[in-house]
Design a protein around this motif. Structure first.
Motif, PDB file in Angstrom:
ATOM      1  N   ILE A 212       0.835  -1.207   0.000  1.00  0.00           N
ATOM      2  CA  ILE A 212       0.000   0.000   0.000  1.00  0.00           C
ATOM      3  C   ILE A 212       0.865   1.250   0.000  1.00  0.00           C
ATOM      4  O   ILE A 212       0.613   2.203  -0.753  1.00  0.00           O
ATOM      5  CB  ILE A 212      -0.952  -0.016   1.220  1.00  0.00           C
ATOM      6  CG1 ILE A 212      -1.981  -1.146   1.086  1.00  0.00           C
ATOM      7  CG2 ILE A 212      -1.653   1.335   1.372  1.00  0.00           C
ATOM      8  CD1 ILE A 212      -2.779  -1.405   2.356  1.00  0.00           C
ATOM      9  N   PRO A 274      -4.459  -1.903   8.614  1.00  0.00           N
ATOM     10  CA  PRO A 274      -5.229  -2.839   7.776  1.00  0.00           C
ATOM     11  C   PRO A 274      -5.294  -4.263   8.339  1.00  0.00           C
ATOM     12  O   PRO A 274      -5.091  -5.232   7.624  1.00  0.00           O
ATOM     13  CB  PRO A 274      -4.443  -2.807   6.465  1.00  0.00           C
ATOM     14  CG  PRO A 274      -3.022  -2.642   6.914  1.00  0.00           C
ATOM     15  CD  PRO A 274      -3.059  -1.800   8.172  1.00  0.00           C
ATOM     16  N   SER A 297      -9.184  -1.226   8.702  1.00  0.00           N
ATOM     17  CA  SER A 297      -9.983  -2.283   8.076  1.00  0.00           C
ATOM     18  C   SER A 297     -11.446  -2.223   8.511  1.00  0.00           C
ATOM     19  O   SER A 297     -11.788  -1.660   9.552  1.00  0.00           O
ATOM     20  CB  SER A 297      -9.430  -3.654   8.461  1.00  0.00           C
ATOM     21  OG  SER A 297      -8.093  -3.783   8.103  1.00  0.00           O
ATOM     22  N   VAL A 315     -11.830   1.018   5.345  1.00  0.00           N
ATOM     23  CA  VAL A 315     -11.653   0.465   4.000  1.00  0.00           C
ATOM     24  C   VAL A 315     -11.902  -1.043   4.079  1.00  0.00           C
ATOM     25  O   VAL A 315     -11.428  -1.716   5.000  1.00  0.00           O
ATOM     26  CB  VAL A 315     -10.223   0.723   3.474  1.00  0.00           C
ATOM     27  CG1 VAL A 315     -10.139   0.362   1.988  1.00  0.00           C
ATOM     28  CG2 VAL A 315      -9.813   2.177   3.700  1.00  0.00           C
ATOM     29  N   TRP A 324      -6.778   1.294  -1.305  1.00  0.00           N
ATOM     30  CA  TRP A 324      -6.275   1.638   0.028  1.00  0.00           C
ATOM     31  C   TRP A 324      -5.343   2.848  -0.046  1.00  0.00           C
ATOM     32  O   TRP A 324      -5.441   3.772   0.761  1.00  0.00           O
ATOM     33  CB  TRP A 324      -5.517   0.452   0.627  1.00  0.00           C
ATOM     34  CG  TRP A 324      -6.377  -0.514   1.386  1.00  0.00           C
ATOM     35  CD1 TRP A 324      -7.096  -1.543   0.880  1.00  0.00           C
ATOM     36  CD2 TRP A 324      -6.597  -0.530   2.798  1.00  0.00           C
ATOM     37  NE1 TRP A 324      -7.748  -2.217   1.885  1.00  0.00           N
ATOM     38  CE2 TRP A 324      -7.455  -1.622   3.074  1.00  0.00           C
ATOM     39  CE3 TRP A 324      -6.138   0.246   3.866  1.00  0.00           C
ATOM     40  CZ2 TRP A 324      -7.875  -1.934   4.372  1.00  0.00           C
ATOM     41  CZ3 TRP A 324      -6.549  -0.067   5.159  1.00  0.00           C
ATOM     42  CH2 TRP A 324      -7.409  -1.147   5.399  1.00  0.00           C
TER      43      TRP A 324
END
Length: 365
Positions: A212, A274, A297, A315, A324
């Motif tokens: 990411i 995440p 997340s 996300v 992301w």
């Protein structure tokens, strides 16, 4: 003084362990003493802190001698409460507490899932242990609705002994330090800082974070990625492989374990989180307490926090790394002020005083 024995694997810097230790001073003022039994039989980094707060630690390693050691502990120390934090294994612990005549027996779920794959044998074992919790727990607690749902099922609200008690945190004022990052990153020159605070476990998704960040760096190359937390050599090697491949060596920094993570949060621009699974992630609440934005997340615990606190973008884990990165960039550009996030936290259900009051009520019943 009411004596409470908490059951953990080891007293290291995990969220559940740190949150429990953080309650000790306030609980002692309420007439409640916290002691600890660790099932690994190993010393932990929080042991000295616990002793400084007048707590005792008992090392009872799971194995052939465990039954005798634990039974002797329960019958000689005369605890009022056994409070177990070890997922379904709490069933066995609370069965032994019942045999020893402990009147208050608590199973506390700290995550939304046990994590990892579930074999047939493991499923059978967990089914038996869950039945033991049903039979021997006087109280069943969880850190969020999602944790209770994940471990106990959809009808938990119908059961009087089931309660959600959110972890609590203090509002902390940290003065800004314009030279903060230069202490750790000598080449720092005003770049935006994306921070992750987590031990390098598979659930925390460190490999994906590198992917990411690489895509974020293509959108805005004036950014740095900083990892704070206990390192895993094998996972870090895989991360370094990606960092070398993407030529990000001067942009990704590993700072290891740090005792005062709030300092890092208060000087960062956004927290990237995440995770694959969590309970009620304390890192997200700590970030909010100092006004740091979060991109995390779509987990039940984070969604529950978002209902009360500003500055949190969620996300889906199924979304692409590119998506992301774009949402992370939008968060970096967001005009929301740290003060707005702190104020929303200060008026939320996640304050320490609420945690102490609710947990004390369970012990006093």
């Amino acid at each position: 003084m009411k004596q409470v024995l908490h059951i953990f694997g080891a007293m290291n810097r995990g969220g559940a362990e740190m949150r429990t230790v953080s309650l000790m001073a306030e609980m002692r003022q309420q007439g409640v003493q916290f002691d600890y039994c660790v099932l690994s039989g190993e010393q932990g980094v929080l042991d000295d802190t616990i002793k400084d707060l007048h707590g005792e630690i008992y090392y009872c390693k799971l194995g052939p001698a465990f039954f005798y050691q634990f039974w002797r502990l329960l019958t000689t120390k005369k605890f009022d409460v056994v409070h177990s934090h070890v997922a379904y294994v709490s069933g066995f612990i609370l069965f032994l507490a019942w045999l020893a005549g402990i009147k208050k027996r608590i199973a506390h779920f700290r995550n939304t899932t046990a994590g990892g794959s579930l074999s047939f044998i493991r499923a059978c074992r967990d089914g038996l242990l869950k039945t033991m919790i049903k039979l021997f727990a006087t109280d069943i607690l969880a850190v969020c609705d999602g944790a209770m749902l994940g471990f106990w099922g959809a009808d938990w609200k119908k059961q009087k002994r089931c309660k959600v008690i959110y972890n609590g945190f203090e509002v902390t004022s940290i003065p800004p330090n314009q030279q903060f990052w230069q202490q750790y990153i000598p080449t720092f020159n005003g770049q935006k800082v994306v921070l992750n605070v987590a031990r390098m476990d598979i659930q925390k998704n460190h490999i994906r974070q590198c992917e990411i960040f690489n895509l974020l760096n293509q959108i805005d190359n004036n950014t740095l990625m900083v990892f704070v937390g206990k390192e895993n050599l094998e996972r870090k090697a895989k991360m370094l492989e990606l960092i070398n491949r993407y030529d990000l060596n001067d942009k990704v920094h590993f700072l290891g374990l740090q005792t005062d993570v709030l300092q890092f949060m208060s000087h960062a621009d956004v927290l990237l989180f995440p995770s694959e699974w969590e309970g009620l992630p304390g890192v997200v609440l700590e970030a909010a307490s100092v006004g740091l934005k979060v991109v995390g997340s779509d987990l039940p615990g984070i969604e529950e926090i978002q209902q009360h606190i500003k500055g949190i973008e969620i996300v889906k884990r199924s979304q692409s790394d590119q998506e992301w990165a774009e949402i992370l960039n939008q968060s970096l550009l967001s005009k929301i002020e740290a003060r707005e996030i702190i104020d929303s936290f200060a008026s939320s259900v996640f304050l320490m005083e609420n945690n102490v009051r609710q947990l004390y009520a369970v012990y006093a019943e």
